[in-house]
Design a protein around this motif. Sequence first.
Motif, short mmCIF file in Angstrom:
data_model
loop_
_atom_site.label_atom_id
_atom_site.label_comp_id
_atom_site.label_asym_id
_atom_site.label_seq_id
_atom_site.Cartn_x
_atom_site.Cartn_y
_atom_site.Cartn_z
N GLN A 102 0.83 -1.20 0.00
CA GLN A 102 0.00 0.00 0.00
C GLN A 102 0.87 1.25 0.00
OE1 GLN A 102 -1.35 2.46 2.34
NE2 GLN A 102 -3.03 2.93 0.95
N GLN A 135 4.02 1.34 -1.12
CA GLN A 135 4.64 1.34 -2.44
C GLN A 135 3.77 2.05 -3.47
OE1 GLN A 135 5.99 -2.42 -4.98
NE2 GLN A 135 3.79 -2.07 -5.19
N ASN A 136 2.49 1.71 -3.48
CA ASN A 136 1.58 2.28 -4.45
C ASN A 136 1.34 3.78 -4.22
OD1 ASN A 136 1.38 -0.28 -5.53
ND2 ASN A 136 -0.52 -0.78 -4.47
N LYS A 141 4.43 5.50 -5.98
CA LYS A 141 4.83 4.86 -7.24
C LYS A 141 5.47 5.82 -8.23
CE LYS A 141 0.16 5.30 -9.18
NZ LYS A 141 -1.00 4.55 -9.74
N SER A 191 6.22 -4.05 -7.28
CA SER A 191 6.50 -3.46 -8.58
C SER A 191 7.59 -2.40 -8.52
CB SER A 191 5.22 -2.85 -9.17
OG SER A 191 4.69 -1.85 -8.30
N ASN A 192 7.90 -1.90 -7.33
CA ASN A 192 8.95 -0.91 -7.18
C ASN A 192 10.31 -1.56 -7.52
OD1 ASN A 192 11.07 0.72 -6.03
ND2 ASN A 192 9.56 1.74 -4.75
#
Length: 246
Positions: free
Chosen positions: A112, A114-115, A118, A150-151
């Motif tokens: 959460q 990370q997003n 982003k 995804s990072n």
Amino acid sequence: MKKTNYSYIGISFIILVFGIYFIPKIIDRIKNHDVTRNESRSDFAGENNIKLSDLAFIEINGEPKQAPHFSFINQDGKTITNDDYKDMVYIVEFFFTTCPTICPRMNANLIQIQNSFKDYKNFGVASFTINPEHDTPEVLKAYAEKYGVSNPYWNLMTGDQDAIYKLANQGFNLYTAKEESVEGGFEHSGNFALIDKNGFIRSRVVNGNPIIFYNGIISQTEKVDDEGMSEEITILKEDIAKLLKE
């Protein structure tokens, strides 16, 4: 001759006024961390003025504590060290992929976070497994894909167990231990450490004292746990944003 004497008197008067008016202000700025080593004259005019946030530096024996050196293998089989996080703000956690209790919650919270960041190329996460015998790069890769990592600067790392435990317990003071009597076979802290762009451990100050670490278990939607402890993901996000602006 008299004109020259009056010129010296005028210059001396200007210097005296400057000292009385500006020196106390400069001292106050230094105390409030508004002046950095690289501050130039143009900064006083408002150009390139970089200010530290109000987040505290965690001190050990009176010295700001830096993240200790580390070198481990990530989920892609690459060697990752401190240098890979140079000039970046990042979160540190200790976990293991077969953890049946707090790890899934911690990593859901990290996803959460990370997003939320982003669009920032200078934000990352350093996750260290405390069960390296099982958590190979291939296992960590599958785990990362499962959770939606995804990072590109989120490294899930494995390596020598003794080195990882030393990094956790002595380097970051985040408790880690192998304990067969507990569910999952390992014990570890559910907290996150926050590291600034220069590698220093930072945290916000509450009631005059730094909180040091951030609770990584309770989610923003939960707000509080069964024991009445409040979530800290919200303030962690706020503090990440502050460090990114430094």
